[in-house]
Design a protein around this motif. Structure first.
Motif, PDB file in Angstrom:
ATOM      1  N   TYR A 135       0.892  -1.106  -0.051  1.00 57.55           N
ATOM      2  CA  TYR A 135       0.117  -0.135  -0.009  1.00 57.55           C
ATOM      3  C   TYR A 135       1.033   1.380  -0.137  1.00 57.55           C
ATOM      4  O   TYR A 135       1.925   1.324   0.641  1.00 57.55           O
ATOM      5  N   LYS A 136       0.635   2.113  -1.056  1.00 60.71           N
ATOM      6  CA  LYS A 136       1.396   3.351  -1.000  1.00 60.71           C
ATOM      7  C   LYS A 136       0.759   4.274   0.170  1.00 60.71           C
ATOM      8  O   LYS A 136      -0.373   4.364   0.479  1.00 60.71           O
ATOM      9  N   ILE A 137       1.824   4.993   0.460  1.00 59.87           N
ATOM     10  CA  ILE A 137       1.706   6.076   1.788  1.00 59.87           C
ATOM     11  C   ILE A 137       0.550   7.174   1.318  1.00 59.87           C
ATOM     12  O   ILE A 137      -0.367   7.372   1.899  1.00 59.87           O
ATOM     13  N   GLU A 138       0.653   7.617  -0.181  1.00 55.93           N
ATOM     14  CA  GLU A 138      -0.307   8.494  -0.681  1.00 55.93           C
ATOM     15  C   GLU A 138      -1.791   7.958  -0.613  1.00 55.93           C
ATOM     16  O   GLU A 138      -2.585   8.734  -0.452  1.00 55.93           O
ATOM     17  N   ASP A 139      -1.941   6.810  -1.008  1.00 50.29           N
ATOM     18  CA  ASP A 139      -3.205   6.097  -0.979  1.00 50.29           C
ATOM     19  C   ASP A 139      -3.779   6.108   0.396  1.00 50.29           C
ATOM     20  O   ASP A 139      -4.898   6.401   0.774  1.00 50.29           O
ATOM     21  N   LEU A 140      -3.054   5.628   1.422  1.00 44.44           N
ATOM     22  CA  LEU A 140      -3.633   5.770   2.877  1.00 44.44           C
ATOM     23  C   LEU A 140      -3.686   7.275   3.195  1.00 44.44           C
ATOM     24  O   LEU A 140      -4.785   7.370   3.948  1.00 44.44           O
ATOM     25  N   ASN A 141      -2.938   8.054   2.921  1.00 42.71           N
ATOM     26  CA  ASN A 141      -3.188   9.701   3.271  1.00 42.71           C
ATOM     27  C   ASN A 141      -4.505   9.904   2.626  1.00 42.71           C
ATOM     28  O   ASN A 141      -5.176  10.869   3.266  1.00 42.71           O
ATOM     29  N   ASN A 142      -4.906   9.612   1.422  1.00 45.84           N
ATOM     30  CA  ASN A 142      -5.988   9.997   1.060  1.00 45.84           C
ATOM     31  C   ASN A 142      -7.344   9.496   1.823  1.00 45.84           C
ATOM     32  O   ASN A 142      -8.343  10.170   1.801  1.00 45.84           O
ATOM     33  N   LEU A 143      -7.272   8.297   2.104  1.00 43.84           N
ATOM     34  CA  LEU A 143      -8.256   7.863   3.208  1.00 43.84           C
ATOM     35  C   LEU A 143      -8.133   8.797   4.373  1.00 43.84           C
ATOM     36  O   LEU A 143      -9.186   9.077   4.765  1.00 43.84           O
ATOM     37  N   VAL A 144      -7.204   9.205   4.736  1.00 49.63           N
ATOM     38  CA  VAL A 144      -7.245   9.885   6.057  1.00 49.63           C
ATOM     39  C   VAL A 144      -7.663  11.440   5.703  1.00 49.63           C
ATOM     40  O   VAL A 144      -8.757  11.778   6.468  1.00 49.63           O
ATOM     41  N   LYS A 145      -7.522  11.991   4.549  1.00 54.95           N
ATOM     42  CA  LYS A 145      -7.966  13.213   4.181  1.00 54.95           C
ATOM     43  C   LYS A 145      -9.527  13.270   3.904  1.00 54.95           C
ATOM     44  O   LYS A 145     -10.296  14.071   4.476  1.00 54.95           O
ATOM     45  N   GLU A 153     -13.144   9.261  11.868  1.00 52.14           N
ATOM     46  CA  GLU A 153     -11.699   8.742  12.216  1.00 52.14           C
ATOM     47  C   GLU A 153     -11.414   7.194  11.181  1.00 52.14           C
ATOM     48  O   GLU A 153     -12.468   6.495  11.138  1.00 52.14           O
ATOM     49  N   PRO A 154     -10.406   7.542  10.226  1.00 58.23           N
ATOM     50  CA  PRO A 154     -10.008   6.332   9.403  1.00 58.23           C
ATOM     51  C   PRO A 154      -9.475   4.997  10.175  1.00 58.23           C
ATOM     52  O   PRO A 154      -8.457   5.095  10.930  1.00 58.23           O
ATOM     53  N   ILE A 155      -9.878   3.932   9.780  1.00 56.49           N
ATOM     54  CA  ILE A 155      -9.274   2.824  10.408  1.00 56.49           C
ATOM     55  C   ILE A 155      -9.282   1.686   9.144  1.00 56.49           C
ATOM     56  O   ILE A 155     -10.185   1.813   8.422  1.00 56.49           O
ATOM     57  N   ILE A 156      -8.337   0.898   8.992  1.00 54.70           N
ATOM     58  CA  ILE A 156      -8.177   0.027   8.094  1.00 54.70           C
ATOM     59  C   ILE A 156      -8.325  -1.376   8.789  1.00 54.70           C
ATOM     60  O   ILE A 156      -7.886  -1.354  10.045  1.00 54.70           O
ATOM     61  N   ALA A 157      -8.850  -2.444   8.295  1.00 51.51           N
ATOM     62  CA  ALA A 157      -9.123  -3.783   9.030  1.00 51.51           C
ATOM     63  C   ALA A 157      -8.526  -4.513   7.862  1.00 51.51           C
ATOM     64  O   ALA A 157      -8.697  -4.808   6.702  1.00 51.51           O
ATOM     65  N   ILE A 158      -7.544  -5.470   8.384  1.00 56.27           N
ATOM     66  CA  ILE A 158      -6.709  -6.270   7.829  1.00 56.27           C
ATOM     67  C   ILE A 158      -7.331  -7.784   8.177  1.00 56.27           C
ATOM     68  O   ILE A 158      -7.560  -8.056   9.391  1.00 56.27           O
ATOM     69  N   VAL A 159      -7.806  -8.706   7.092  1.00 49.16           N
ATOM     70  CA  VAL A 159      -8.232 -10.007   7.500  1.00 49.16           C
ATOM     71  C   VAL A 159      -7.209 -10.777   7.273  1.00 49.16           C
ATOM     72  O   VAL A 159      -6.836 -11.036   6.025  1.00 49.16           O
ATOM     73  N   GLU A 160      -6.802 -11.543   8.200  1.00 48.85           N
ATOM     74  CA  GLU A 160      -5.392 -12.550   7.955  1.00 48.85           C
ATOM     75  C   GLU A 160      -6.143 -13.803   7.370  1.00 48.85           C
ATOM     76  O   GLU A 160      -7.480 -13.988   7.434  1.00 48.85           O
ATOM     77  N   ARG A 161      -5.289 -14.500   7.126  1.00 51.16           N
ATOM     78  CA  ARG A 161      -5.644 -15.958   6.216  1.00 51.16           C
ATOM     79  C   ARG A 161      -6.338 -16.807   7.190  1.00 51.16           C
ATOM     80  O   ARG A 161      -7.201 -17.518   6.680  1.00 51.16           O
ATOM     81  N   ASN A 162      -6.361 -16.491   8.297  1.00 51.36           N
ATOM     82  CA  ASN A 162      -6.875 -17.564   9.568  1.00 51.36           C
ATOM     83  C   ASN A 162      -8.373 -16.968   9.839  1.00 51.36           C
ATOM     84  O   ASN A 162      -9.158 -17.659  10.609  1.00 51.36           O
ATOM     85  N   GLY A 163      -8.609 -15.995   9.205  1.00 49.39           N
ATOM     86  CA  GLY A 163     -10.050 -15.159   9.788  1.00 49.39           C
ATOM     87  C   GLY A 163      -9.961 -14.053  10.792  1.00 49.39           C
ATOM     88  O   GLY A 163     -10.871 -13.431  10.866  1.00 49.39           O
ATOM     89  N   LEU A 170      -5.389   4.942  11.201  1.00 46.21           N
ATOM     90  CA  LEU A 170      -4.748   5.705  10.337  1.00 46.21           C
ATOM     91  C   LEU A 170      -4.376   7.232  10.558  1.00 46.21           C
ATOM     92  O   LEU A 170      -5.358   7.864  11.121  1.00 46.21           O
ATOM     93  N   PHE A 171      -3.275   7.692  10.535  1.00 47.13           N
ATOM     94  CA  PHE A 171      -2.461   9.047  10.704  1.00 47.13           C
ATOM     95  C   PHE A 171      -2.068   9.773   9.379  1.00 47.13           C
ATOM     96  O   PHE A 171      -1.602   8.860   8.770  1.00 47.13           O
ATOM     97  N   GLN A 172      -2.390  10.785   9.321  1.00 47.52           N
ATOM     98  CA  GLN A 172      -1.670  11.470   8.059  1.00 47.52           C
ATOM     99  C   GLN A 172      -0.125  11.320   8.262  1.00 47.52           C
ATOM    100  O   GLN A 172       0.569  11.476   9.442  1.00 47.52           O
ATOM    101  N   LEU A 173       0.433  10.877   7.239  1.00 53.50           N
ATOM    102  CA  LEU A 173       1.895  10.397   7.160  1.00 53.50           C
ATOM    103  C   LEU A 173       2.553  11.461   5.965  1.00 53.50           C
ATOM    104  O   LEU A 173       1.854  11.720   4.916  1.00 53.50           O
ATOM    105  N   SER A 174       3.877  11.969   6.270  1.00 50.38           N
ATOM    106  CA  SER A 174       4.569  12.521   5.455  1.00 50.38           C
ATOM    107  C   SER A 174       5.894  12.171   5.359  1.00 50.38           C
ATOM    108  O   SER A 174       6.479  11.808   6.489  1.00 50.38           O
ATOM    109  N   GLU A 175       6.955  12.522   4.413  1.00 48.34           N
ATOM    110  CA  GLU A 175       8.382  12.175   4.657  1.00 48.34           C
ATOM    111  C   GLU A 175       8.915  12.885   5.838  1.00 48.34           C
ATOM    112  O   GLU A 175       9.819  12.347   6.431  1.00 48.34           O
ATOM    113  N   GLY A 176       8.427  14.028   6.152  1.00 53.85           N
ATOM    114  CA  GLY A 176       9.089  14.737   7.451  1.00 53.85           C
ATOM    115  C   GLY A 176       8.722  14.296   8.663  1.00 53.85           C
ATOM    116  O   GLY A 176       9.486  14.533   9.669  1.00 53.85           O
TER     117      GLY A 176
END
Length: 182
Positions: A135-145, A153-163, A170-176
């Motif tokens: 996942y690209k940082i700019e795509d995750l940043n777009n979710l935050v924006k 508030e933005p939340i990502i849910a990761i579904v692992e192979r075992n369910g 998520l928080f805003q990220l930048s190179e700085g």
């Protein structure tokens, strides 16, 4: 002899498709509605596909198909997977959020999957992402924006192979504001 409360038959409508029926007494019906599931209109119990699956899974409701045969969560998923466009990852995330006490609504966009809240002023946009993806940082940043713009508030849910479902805020990220460790 004690009088059992009389049950009434309600036709079950899930996402505008009649799936069968359920027999409920007034107390059981009120418990389901008070918990934030569906609506009742003209002897019909109107649920969305995730509510119906979760209620079945939690044994809060017995659903019968048009032949009078009981549906369990597996039969429901197998039979209506195509008709209702059921997505296993969404079913798992919905169930996990409900178990944690959130009210959950599906969002019909390709940006987020659900909106969730606990009845307070805090609400969340939930995006389901496959385990192991890049996942690209700019795509995750777009979710935050987008979330901030809608006061969520933005939340990502990761579904692992075992369910198992793992949630990340998520928080805003930048190179700085990313420090690398050497």
């Amino acid at each position: 002899m004690h009088n059992a409360e009389r049950k009434r038959r309600y036709f079950l409508i899930v996402d505008d498709i009649e799936l069968g029926y359920c027999d409920l007494d007034e107390e059981s019906l009120n418990r389901i509605i008070k918990a934030g599931y569906g609506q009742v209109a003209d002897q019909k119990l109107l649920l969305n596909k995730y509510e119906a699956f979760y209620i079945l899974q939690e044994n809060q409701l017995q659903i019968f198909n048009e032949k009078g045969e009981p549906l369990n969560p597996e039969k429901y998923y197998q039979r209506y997977r195509g008709t209702l466009n059921l997505n296993l990852e969404k079913l798992l995330v919905y169930g996990e959020l409900r178990q944690k006490g959130y009210r959950v609504n599906e969002i019909k966009t390709n940006i987020f999957d659900f909106m969730a809240d606990v009845g307070s002023s805090r609400s969340y946009y939930i995006k389901i992402l496959p385990e192991g993806g890049n996942y690209k940082i700019e795509d995750l940043n777009n979710l935050v924006k987008i979330s901030i713009k809608h006061k969520k508030e933005p939340i990502i849910a990761i579904v692992e192979r075992n369910g198992e479902v793992i949630f990340y805020k998520l928080f805003q990220l930048s190179e700085g504001n990313i420090e690398g460790n050497n």
